[in-house]
Design an enzyme around this catalytic site. Structure first.
Site, PDB file in Angstrom:
ATOM      1  N   ARG A  64      40.816  45.890  50.167  1.00 59.39           N
ATOM      2  CA  ARG A  64      41.614  44.988  51.007  1.00 59.39           C
ATOM      3  C   ARG A  64      42.601  45.748  51.880  1.00 59.39           C
ATOM      4  O   ARG A  64      43.046  45.222  52.902  1.00 59.39           O
ATOM      5  CB  ARG A  64      42.314  43.926  50.157  1.00 59.39           C
ATOM      6  N   GLU A 101      46.913  48.567  36.104  1.00 57.56           N
ATOM      7  CA  GLU A 101      47.482  47.706  35.080  1.00 57.56           C
ATOM      8  C   GLU A 101      46.461  47.265  34.045  1.00 57.56           C
ATOM      9  O   GLU A 101      46.805  46.975  32.920  1.00 57.56           O
ATOM     10  CB  GLU A 101      48.242  46.521  35.636  1.00 57.56           C
TER      11      GLU A 101
END
Length: 176
Positions: A64, A101
């Site tokens: 993105r 994460e």
């Protein structure tokens, strides 16, 4: 950048719970991309602090980040460098691995995409824990170029990613 731009951009971003894994709230930017005015305003807000800073290249983080880095490179009259997942670039590459994460990953750039003296703005859609951006900084430095900043559409400030980029200016349009 006016607060109005950040508010307009934030109003077009939707939360998608438990994507891509349980417990993660994904920030879906596709409604913002579908609104030409808000998308243009977001790009202008991202470019503003780096105009006139002698950026020679904009490094786009897959995938993105490509959406934002391409128009930013044009606005800055800078070259565009793609940082991709392993095996997706057709030439010799330099690689850095890092932790996210919820998984580990790697980024690669072509070994001839940057040179000493190049000044590089690193661009992605989201700054979360900072692992991806820090890896991009290491890639830029491996090739002898100088990272001059990190620019993202969204910063998830509660995850503290900015702390992994202590020596660079970090600019974002929206913060959660």
């Amino acid at each position: 950048m006016s607060a109005n731009v950040g508010q307009r951009v934030a109003a077009t971003i939707r939360d998608v719970p438990d994507f891509p894994v349980a417990g993660v709230v994904f920030k879906d930017i596709t409604p913002m991309l579908g609104d030409a005015t808000v998308f243009r305003d977001a790009i202008e807000a991202m470019a503003e602090p780096f105009l006139g800073t002698s950026v020679t290249h904009v490094l786009a983080i897959e995938s993105r980040g490509f959406l934002f880095a391409s128009p930013l490179a044009l606005a800055m009259t800078a070259g565009l460098v793609l940082a991709r997942k392993p095996g997706r670039l057709p030439w010799k590459t330099s690689r850095v691995s890092y932790d996210l994460e919820y998984r580990a990953d790697s980024l690669e750039v072509h070994v001839d995409s940057l040179s000493p003296g190049d000044r590089v703005l690193i661009v992605d859609d989201v700054l979360a824990t900072g692992g991806t951006a820090a890896a991009a900084v290491r890639l830029v430095e491996q090739l002898g170029a100088t990272p001059v900043g990190v620019c993202v559409l969204i910063e998830l400030s509660f995850l503290g990613g900015r702390a992994r980029l202590p020596d660079l200016p970090v600019h974002r349009v929206v913060s959660y």
